[in-house]
Write a protein that holds these residues in place. Structure first.
Motif, PDB file in Angstrom:
ATOM      1  N   CYS A 135     -10.227 -10.588   5.097  1.00  0.00           N
ATOM      2  CA  CYS A 135      -9.337 -11.664   4.620  1.00  0.00           C
ATOM      3  C   CYS A 135      -9.692 -12.966   5.313  1.00  0.00           C
ATOM      4  CB  CYS A 135      -7.884 -11.289   4.883  1.00  0.00           C
ATOM      5  SG  CYS A 135      -6.689 -12.468   4.245  1.00  0.00           S
ATOM      6  N   VAL A 176      -3.024 -10.350   3.446  1.00  0.00           N
ATOM      7  CA  VAL A 176      -3.161  -9.273   2.481  1.00  0.00           C
ATOM      8  C   VAL A 176      -2.101  -8.221   2.764  1.00  0.00           C
ATOM      9  CG1 VAL A 176      -4.864  -8.073   3.927  1.00  0.00           C
ATOM     10  CG2 VAL A 176      -4.778  -7.593   1.486  1.00  0.00           C
ATOM     11  N   ASN A 195      -5.033  -4.749   6.241  1.00  0.00           N
ATOM     12  CA  ASN A 195      -6.464  -5.025   6.093  1.00  0.00           C
ATOM     13  C   ASN A 195      -7.309  -3.757   6.094  1.00  0.00           C
ATOM     14  OD1 ASN A 195      -5.157  -7.538   7.158  1.00  0.00           O
ATOM     15  ND2 ASN A 195      -7.217  -8.340   6.836  1.00  0.00           N
ATOM     16  N   PHE A 223      -2.738 -10.287  -2.488  1.00  0.00           N
ATOM     17  CA  PHE A 223      -3.296 -11.384  -1.711  1.00  0.00           C
ATOM     18  C   PHE A 223      -2.311 -12.548  -1.772  1.00  0.00           C
ATOM     19  CE2 PHE A 223      -6.688  -8.978  -3.769  1.00  0.00           C
ATOM     20  CZ  PHE A 223      -7.360  -8.481  -2.651  1.00  0.00           C
TER      21      PHE A 223
END
Length: 658
Positions: free
Chosen positions: A299, A305, A309, A323
């Motif tokens: 990211c 996110v 992750n 997102f």
């Protein structure tokens, strides 16, 4: 309209005479007897429009003194200094002037009459919190203290501030209950008001499921689960217990999408709950090599996110990755294993994951000239059914509605905001005049303060719970709205009315809400909708059946049952297990030993007068030698006193021994 010609027919039988009109006037021919004249006109029929008023002020119609029949007339009403609108009538029928305007359809000649009167003295508005349901504060936005003298006809804003861990529950306006959708209320002060607020403990939902519904069960210790959901008070705790089937073990536990690390146990506890959560437990055959895959998200700056992750996914499972850009930024590009990916409303959906994957996302600053509303370019139109989330950004561009208008009629577009879903079909005409439409919903609080609204409630016999919702005009008429009204409407029969500011028009009756209080109705031309519980409909109660591990029942979960009616619950222990206990609303039924050793059984519930909860638990059946008994029936009769009258429960056990 325009007069074109007149035909004169004479009673003595002589030849008729036709005369043309000039500027809607004609010259009569010479006549010496009785005659009949027929006038031919062209153009559309007109309705005469006349405005009158008493007192100091002004009234005008935007169309002058006539309009094409069927057209819309906007009346503008302006009281003089120190005056207010005491009453307004259209063709003798009382109507409501809102924000100085009244709109009418000219289906006939119209006479609009307004009476202006001197404003009465200031009115007293008193606010308070019910001491029996405290948990917050109430205050005027523009006045000090708990009592204010507000000029007649002015708006008065009231602010509700829940304490930590509490939410606003209900607000009573002169004894009439309502629920503001925000922690504020605005009333138009045309009388004295007594406004009382109640608060309740905030609750959060924890959704717990078994992955693929395979390999075992879970339960919330000390809580009742409904459709896999447990409600927990703010700051509370709940423990979930996992029970693997024979030969299975817990293989993974994911909290809010993130896998727990280290050695797994058969329990997990949420403590100090202050938000909604999800829990997913996976089971696997003991000793089997469980196959997982890792989805890694790289990211970039200026965003985040969800769920995390690094995500572990069972082989063959699906995963949704969101997102979320920071304020002032937007998603730039997303790459999935090196290939640019297509998102759906900021989400990437991976279906049937069978390997490891790497996702890269970058964010960029929003261009200064980019509209702050949802545009057609923000939506993936390739899907057969499209969902547009307007819970965060309520502004939707005109180009979105024009795109919907261009779709074929079989396509469906659903706007969702958490309170209701509105589904629009392809081909529906766009009704947005500006660059965008603001689809923020609202509750119609002001009309509830008016004599007209209260009179309409009484005329339609509405005395119990009701909700008033104002639906934005941008949604085409004929769209379908599904709205969740809350637990008070659960399984209740409701009537739906359209309120045009003067009368209630009943549009739908006998609509039954689901167990979550959700109803589905079409959108009407009039967008102020009153949804009220039908006090004449039979009362329904909810029977909730919860089973522990190692057995099941039919029906499971929650079922509506008519007041005074009944339902039969069939109980099925799994092989090698037996019924351990049965409780009804916390009252344990006493079972003899022979009954406990039995197999399938039935639990008839009759004369149900309130919501009822049945809890069933199972335990391992002890090993017995062959007794030679083929089939034995045992009948246990237990009487349990419940609120609403005594209920007699029969449990009939069928026992088979080998």
């Amino acid at each position: 309209m325009k007069a074109e010609k007149a035909v004169f027919a004479f009673a003595d039988g002589s030849e008729s005479v036709t005369v043309d009109f000039v500027d809607n006037a004609c010259v009569f021919p010479a006549v010496n007897g009785d005659f009949t004249v027929t006038v031919t006109v062209s153009g559309k029929a007109l309705s005469a429009v006349r405005v009158t008023y008493d007192g100091s002020g002004s009234v005008s119609a935007d169309c002058g003194d006539s309009i094409v029949r069927g057209g819309t007339v906007v009346f503008t009403v302006t009281p003089g200094e120190g005056m207010y609108v005491e009453s307004a009538t259209l063709n003798g029928r009382l109507v409501s002037v809102i924000n100085g305007t009244y709109i009418a359809v000219a289906s006939t000649d119209l006479v609009f009459h307004v009476v202006f009167a001197e404003k009465p003295a200031a009115q007293t508005v008193t606010i308070s919190v019910d001491s029996r349901a405290s948990g917050g504060r109430i205050a005027f936005a523009a006045y000090e203290g708990m009592t204010a003298e507000v000029p007649y006809g002015e708006d008065c804003e009231i602010i509700f501030t829940p304490d930590e861990g509490y939410v606003l529950d209900r607000v009573y306006i002169n004894g009439i209950s309502t629920t503001p959708l925000e922690n504020r209320l605005v009333v138009n002060v045309n009388r004295a008001y007594d406004i009382v607020a109640t608060f309740r403990k905030a609750t959060y939902k924890i959704t717990a499921v078994v992955a693929k519904s395979y390999g075992g069960t879970l339960e919330a210790v000390g809580y009742t689960m409904t459709n896999g959901i447990v409600s927990v008070d703010h700051g509370g705790s709940v423990t979930f217990r996992f029970t693997p089937d024979m030969g299975h073990v817990v293989s993974a536990v994911r909290i809010d999408g993130a896998s727990l690390e280290g050695e797994l146990s058969n329990e997990f506890t949420f403590t100090n709950v202050t938000a909604n959560h999800t829990l997913t437990v996976s089971f696997a055959v003991e000793g089997e090599n469980v196959k997982y895959h890792t989805v890694t998200v790289d990211c970039g700056d200026h965003g985040r996110v969800e769920p995390s992750n690094r995500i572990e996914v069972d082989d063959g499972d699906d995963i949704v990755i969101s997102f979320i850009p920071d304020e002032g930024y937007e998603i730039d590009r997303v790459y999935y294993d090196g290939q640019q990916a297509t998102l759906t409303q900021g989400k990437l959906v991976l279906v049937n994951v069978t390997g490891d994957h790497i996702i890269q996302v970058s964010f960029r600053e929003k261009p200064e000239d980019k509209p702050d509303w949802i545009t057609a370019d923000d939506i993936n139109w390739a899907q057969s059914d499209i969902t547009i989330d307007v819970s965060r950004n309520t502004k939707v561009g005109k180009d979105v509605f024009l795109k919907i208008q261009s779709l074929e009629s079989g396509r469906r577009v659903t706007f969702t905001n958490g309170l209701f879903d509105i589904t629009v079909t392809g081909g529906s005409p766009a009704k947005v005049s500006g660059d965008f439409a603001d689809l923020a919903y609202d509750t119609m609080i002001a009309p509830e303060s008016s004599e007209v609204f209260l009179q309409c409630l009484g005329e339609n016999g509405i005395k119990s719970l009701y909700t008033v919702v104002v639906v934005p005009d941008a949604y085409p008429t004929g769209s379908v709205m599904s709205i969740t009204l809350g637990g008070g409407f659960s399984a209740k029969t409701v009537d739906c009315y359209a309120f045009d500011g003067s009368v209630f028009a009943k549009k739908n009756g006998g609509v039954v809400a689901d167990l979550n209080g959700k109803v589905t109705i079409p959108l009407y031309d009039v967008r102020t909708v009153v949804i009220a519980i039908d006090s004449t409909a039979p009362v329904n109660h909810i029977v909730t059946v919860n089973c522990g591990a190692n057995g099941t029942a039919d029906p499971m979960n929650s079922q509506p049952v008519a007041d005074g009616g009944g339902i039969t619950v069939r109980i099925f222990p799994f092989d090698g297990y037996m019924v351990d206990s049965v409780t009804v609303d916390g009252v344990a039924l006493t079972l003899d030993e022979n009954a406990r050793l039995s197999g399938a059984c039935e639990l008839p519930l009759s004369n149900i007068r309130k919501d009822t909860t049945v809890e069933i638990k199972f335990t391992v059946m002890p090993v017995e030698e062959n007794s030679g008994i083929g089939l034995v029936f045992v009948v246990v009769i237990i009487s349990v006193a419940l609120v609403g009258g005594g209920v007699l429960f029969f449990i009939q056990w069928k026992r088979t021994k080998y």
